[in-house]
Design a protein around this motif. Structure first.
Motif, PDB file in Angstrom:
ATOM      1  N   SER B 801       3.077   2.868  -1.949  1.00  0.00           N
ATOM      2  CA  SER B 801       2.773   3.915  -0.965  1.00  0.00           C
ATOM      3  C   SER B 801       2.120   3.341   0.291  1.00  0.00           C
ATOM      4  O   SER B 801       1.806   4.085   1.216  1.00  0.00           O
ATOM      5  N   GLY B 802       1.883   2.026   0.313  1.00  0.00           N
ATOM      6  CA  GLY B 802       1.323   1.429   1.528  1.00  0.00           C
ATOM      7  C   GLY B 802      -0.195   1.427   1.572  1.00  0.00           C
ATOM      8  O   GLY B 802      -0.793   0.993   2.549  1.00  0.00           O
ATOM      9  N   CYS B 803      -0.862   1.904   0.514  1.00  0.00           N
ATOM     10  CA  CYS B 803      -2.337   1.900   0.502  1.00  0.00           C
ATOM     11  C   CYS B 803      -2.894   0.518   0.180  1.00  0.00           C
ATOM     12  O   CYS B 803      -4.053   0.228   0.434  1.00  0.00           O
ATOM     13  N   LEU B 804      -2.073  -0.319  -0.438  1.00  0.00           N
ATOM     14  CA  LEU B 804      -2.539  -1.642  -0.833  1.00  0.00           C
ATOM     15  C   LEU B 804      -1.582  -2.679  -0.263  1.00  0.00           C
ATOM     16  O   LEU B 804      -0.371  -2.553  -0.422  1.00  0.00           O
ATOM     17  N   ASN B 805      -2.153  -3.675   0.445  1.00  0.00           N
ATOM     18  CA  ASN B 805      -1.311  -4.704   1.057  1.00  0.00           C
ATOM     19  C   ASN B 805      -1.458  -5.999   0.253  1.00  0.00           C
ATOM     20  O   ASN B 805      -2.535  -6.586   0.207  1.00  0.00           O
TER      21      ASN B 805
END
Lengths: 106, 816
Positions: B801-805
């Motif tokens: 979901s793009g919350c963690l890179n």
């Protein structure tokens, strides 16, 4: 030698690393606790581990595969291990990180 | 007017004593504050610092003096140290703050370190100063003894202690006839009981050393040179050489004359300061809390503390040392520690094999080891000593205690537990391929004294650590009587002097919320830490403060940062969570399709009933996770791995409990749990135990009346059968018990300590008292785990979901 813009220093996590794909293979870009940036070939002299994924502290990176310690200034493994990695020049202007590389077009 | 230049001169440190304790303190100081002092060292011997432990090999002709040098002259020059060898300090002037030497020199100090050691005690009997009478303390004694021994003849050694026997061995090796005279009924009475003494006496006699026991010396005979010794019973023995090894006396004369308080030794407090706070003292000359020490490990501990205060860090305290001894006579194995005599109020476990010359005795009190002595086979010495210092409850294995760790199902390297009997070429460290010979050579040639130093120089035991015991044995057998295995207080790593527990306490008490804050507050030597402390401290912060504490990705090992397991070629493996090992055709199809689409080089069943996609490039990880649509299996983390299950009542004709559904409930209730090390569970539906629950961290076995819960099992590096924690009836009870046990483990175990050694260390009874007997504490533990788990999200979903890179892609691609 050409200076190539890699991006802002913020793109490299503090106390961490990223890597750059180049015609000469991967180069690890590492950032220490004082925002000093090092660039070395992304292959540990031991078994080729990706140094960009290791722990960095001061001028040392710990290889993620077998914990060899590499002196990033000298490009040499620390005792009792032996081996070299190629180092590359880096400079920071403002927040922009530059990598010095031979044989590439800017 | 010209400005007046203010001269900032460095503070002056004068060290009196150029031996192992003093120089160790200087080395520690230079590590912490290399520029703080202008250092001057006085030593009365003509040599630079040498390894006093190796006097006996030099005497026996097994080594040369040059090989024992620890710090060559170049070392002093390199660090700008002024060294005066052969220069005896005769007085300390505390008012003018200077020391005075025999030859009329003086040296001013701001801080003074006394490391003047001890002198051999001389028996107060007539003739004790005749030529041919020696003590055995330093290299000049060895040199003179060697010269005398070249003439051959008879040597008499007065004193049958450690040193006496070593001298006897050395002189015998030089070809002299040797008699040891001892006032007690058996040699080495401070380390051995009568039975062990008799075995030792026989072994020494087999090597040609004679004994005269129960003999009190009265007079040394001779006019111009020693000719013999007369005893109080008027019997006599002739001698060409006589060596006194009746003990050592701390050197205190110059300290006493300077008004520093002394008793047996120079009195020091826990910071190694004498009565005069500018004057520190370390080593054999020191008396701390009523104790004096002659072994190297306590002296090094003292050196470290003194250096810490000299460097103005002011953080450490020396609290005394527990010591053990080992005799260093080639071919005779002896170890003793603590109270080895036993008696009223103690219990004894003994093993005696007179023909083989093996004698083992362990003294217990309240099921704890309080002492022991080992003769003939000392391989369990370091382990026994550890049990003693840790105060481990041994009730679970006391029947087997004299056989050592290997008989506890703990067969990491079965049959290879006796390092001293191995050939030089034998591999000790299987991870780094280090042979016994290279370790022994490094210990001798590079002057290594501790496990840490051996790890650093040779890499032995620096990886998985399963050969640590063997390396400790090699240290013990190479260094002999001076080695005191690992220090009592183990610092987390070289970046700090604090222990795991001290760091944990500080994180809780001072509410330290990140790795960086912890490093700063506790004065880390390297602000960036190292590969050992960063993950440990990050874990401690997260466990103490699950909601507020920062989870620093860069303080996690790559696997836990990339949420995949790095492989030898830099690719990763992807293992999705398959609860309880139960899957479905649809899920299998999806996994197969993803593997096919991405050309995954290998698909493999894991040992934990799930599927592993191997050889995935980091760049492809987020896409693969997205397509799988399954949560992370945490197969890469110090975390809950799998809950293995058997078929259970649903299909199995033997099953008495529904193991699959309990396994799924447990896995759902515990997933995303970080821990000091990996955690594996299993549920079996009947006592046939097909899920192998008894080699799991938390294993469950269904019986007709409910569930048996087992803890502390391990099937990997060191096999250990789990122990029964308790029996319960319902699924909810199993869940609560599992949560409480695991939370206690999370809060108490050291980072990287698995449940098996943790359970052994703290004792099952202690765990039962908190987890089983005390309902309130069990509920609180379970609640704390639930709260911690509520703070964790599925990392794969977060990345998708793009919350963690996870920094999957390269920073830049540079074309040719």
């Amino acid at each position: 030698m050409e200076w190539l813009a890699l991006g802002s220093i913020e793109e490299i996590p503090a106390l961490g690393g990223r890597y750059v794909d180049t015609p000469q293979g991967q180069i690890a870009i590492l950032r220490n606790e004082n925002d000093k940036i090092f660039a070395v070939s992304n292959r540990c002299p031991h078994r080729g581990g990706p140094l960009s994924e290791g722990f960095i502290s001061g001028k040392i990176v710990f290889c993620p595969l077998h914990n060899w310690q590499i002196d990033l200034e000298k490009g040499e493994a620390m005792a009792p291990d032996h081996g070299c990695v190629k180092t590359f020049p880096v400079k920071i202007e403002g927040r922009q990180v530059w990598l010095g590389l031979e044989g590439v077009t800017p | 007017m010209n400005p007046v230049a203010v001269q900032h001169r460095k503070a002056r440190l004068v060290v009196v004593g150029n031996g192992m304790a003093g120089i160790r303190a200087v080395e520690e100081l230079l590590k912490m504050a290399p520029e703080l002092y202008e250092i001057t060292i006085f030593g009365d011997e003509p040599h630079p610092n040498y390894n006093r432990i190796l006097l006996t090999p030099v005497l026996a002709g097994e080594m040369a003096l040059e090989e024992t040098i620890l710090n060559p002259l170049g070392w002093y020059a390199e660090h700008g140290i002024t060294l005066h060898t052969g220069s005896r300090v005769t007085a300390i002037d505390r008012v003018k703050r200077q020391v005075l030497t025999e030859d009329g020199c003086s040296a001013p100090y701001d801080r003074l370190l006394l490391a003047i050691g001890a002198a051999a005690a001389i028996a107060p009997i007539p003739g004790n100063h005749l030529p041919g009478v020696f003590s055995y303390r330093d290299m000049s004694d060895v040199e003179e003894l060697t010269r005398s021994s070249e003439l051959g003849g008879e040597a008499v050694v007065i004193g049958g202690g450690l040193l006496g026997l070593e001298v006897a061995h050395g002189l015998r090796a030089r070809g002299m006839g040797v008699t040891v005279v001892h006032r007690r009924a058996w040699p080495l009475d401070k380390q051995l009981d009568a039975r062990g003494g008799a075995l030792l006496q026989k072994a020494m006699e087999d090597r040609g050393v004679r004994f005269l026991l129960d003999k009190e010396s009265a007079e040394i005979l001779g006019d111009t040179h020693v000719t013999g010794l007369r005893f109080t019973d008027d019997s006599e023995i002739s001698a060409d050489v006589l060596v006194m090894t009746i003990g050592i006396k701390p050197r205190i004369a110059i300290a006493q004359a300077a008004g520093l308080q002394c008793e047996t030794g120079i009195l020091v407090n826990d910071t190694l300061q004498t009565y005069d706070p500018r004057i520190y003292a370390v080593g054999e000359c020191v008396q701390h809390r009523g104790q004096t020490y002659g072994l190297v490990a306590p002296l090094f501990e003292q050196a470290k503390v003194a250096a810490n205060h000299l460097a103005e860090y002011g953080r450490m305290r020396y609290q005394g040392s527990v010591t053990s001894t080992k005799l260093k006579v080639t071919g005779i194995e002896l170890f003793s520690a603590g109270d080895f005599m036993g008696g009223e109020g103690f219990e004894e476990v003994t093993l005696l094999d007179g023909n083989q010359g093996i004698y083992k005795k362990v003294i217990l009190q309240d099921n704890k080891v309080v002492g022991g002595l080992l003769y003939g086979d000392t391989s369990i010495g370091p382990w026994l000593f550890q049990l003693m210092r840790d105060g481990t409850d041994v009730s679970a294995f006391r029947d087997n205690i004299v056989f050592g760790e290997t008989h506890l199902g703990n067969s990491g390297h079965a049959g290879e537990n006796q390092a001293s009997r191995l050939a030089d070429g034998a591999e000790i460290c299987g991870c780094n391929g280090v042979a016994k010979g290279s370790i022994v050579r490094a210990i001798r040639e590079q002057g290594l004294f501790t496990l840490e130093e051996v790890r650093k120089c040779t890499k032995a035991s620096a990886s998985c650590g399963s050969c640590t015991g063997l390396v400790e044995q090699l240290l013990a057998s190479t260094l002999g009587g001076f080695y005191d295995s690992s220090p009592k207080k183990k610092a987390l790593c070289g970046c700090t002097d604090f222990t795991h527990q001290e760091i944990r306490d500080a994180i809780i008490q001072q509410k330290l919320l990140s790795v960086r804050q912890t490093f700063a507050r506790l004065g880390w030597r390297h602000p960036g830490g190292c590969a050992t402390c960063r993950p440990a401290v990050n874990y401690y912060v997260r466990t103490a403060w699950p909601a507020e504490g920062l989870d620093d990705a860069q303080s996690r090992f790559i696997n836990e940062r990339a949420h995949a397991n790095i492989q030898k070629d830099g690719t990763y493996s992807v293992i999705p969570r398959i609860y309880g090992g139960v899957t479905s055709p649809a899920e299998l199809k999806r996994i197969a399709e993803v593997a096919e689409r991405h050309n995954v080089p290998m698909v493999k069943f894991t040992g934990g009933q799930r599927l592993d996609l191997l050889g995935v490039k980091k760049e492809d990880l987020p896409q693969i996770w997205a397509e799988l649509g399954m949560p992370s299996g945490h197969a890469y983390g110090k975390a809950l791995r799998t809950v293995k299950s058997c078929v259970g009542t649903e299909f199995c004709r033997f099953g008495v409990q529904d193991s699959t559904h309990l396994a799924i409930e447990l896995e759902k209730g515990l997933e995303r749990m970080w821990a000091p090390h990996k955690v594996k569970l299993a549920v079996s539906g009947c006592p046939r135990n097909c899920s192998e629950s008894t080699i799991k961290d938390f294993g469950i076995i269904g019986v007709d009346s409910g569930w048996e819960l087992y803890v502390g099992g391990n099937g990997g590096m060191k096999v250990r059968a789990a122990e029964l924690l308790c029996k319960v009836k319902t699924h909810d009870e199993v869940l609560e018990m599992a949560k409480a046990f695991l939370q206690m483990y999370r809060e108490d175990a050291q980072y990287l300590e698995r449940t098996a050694p943790w359970v052994e260390r703290v004792g099952l009874d202690h765990i039962k008292a908190i987890v089983v007997m005390d309902v309130a504490s069990r509920q609180q533990l379970a609640a704390r785990l639930d709260f911690a788990l509520s703070q964790e999200k599925d990392p794969w979903a977060e990345a998708v979901s793009g919350c963690l890179n996870i920094h999957a892609a390269p920073l830049r691609r540079i074309p040719a």
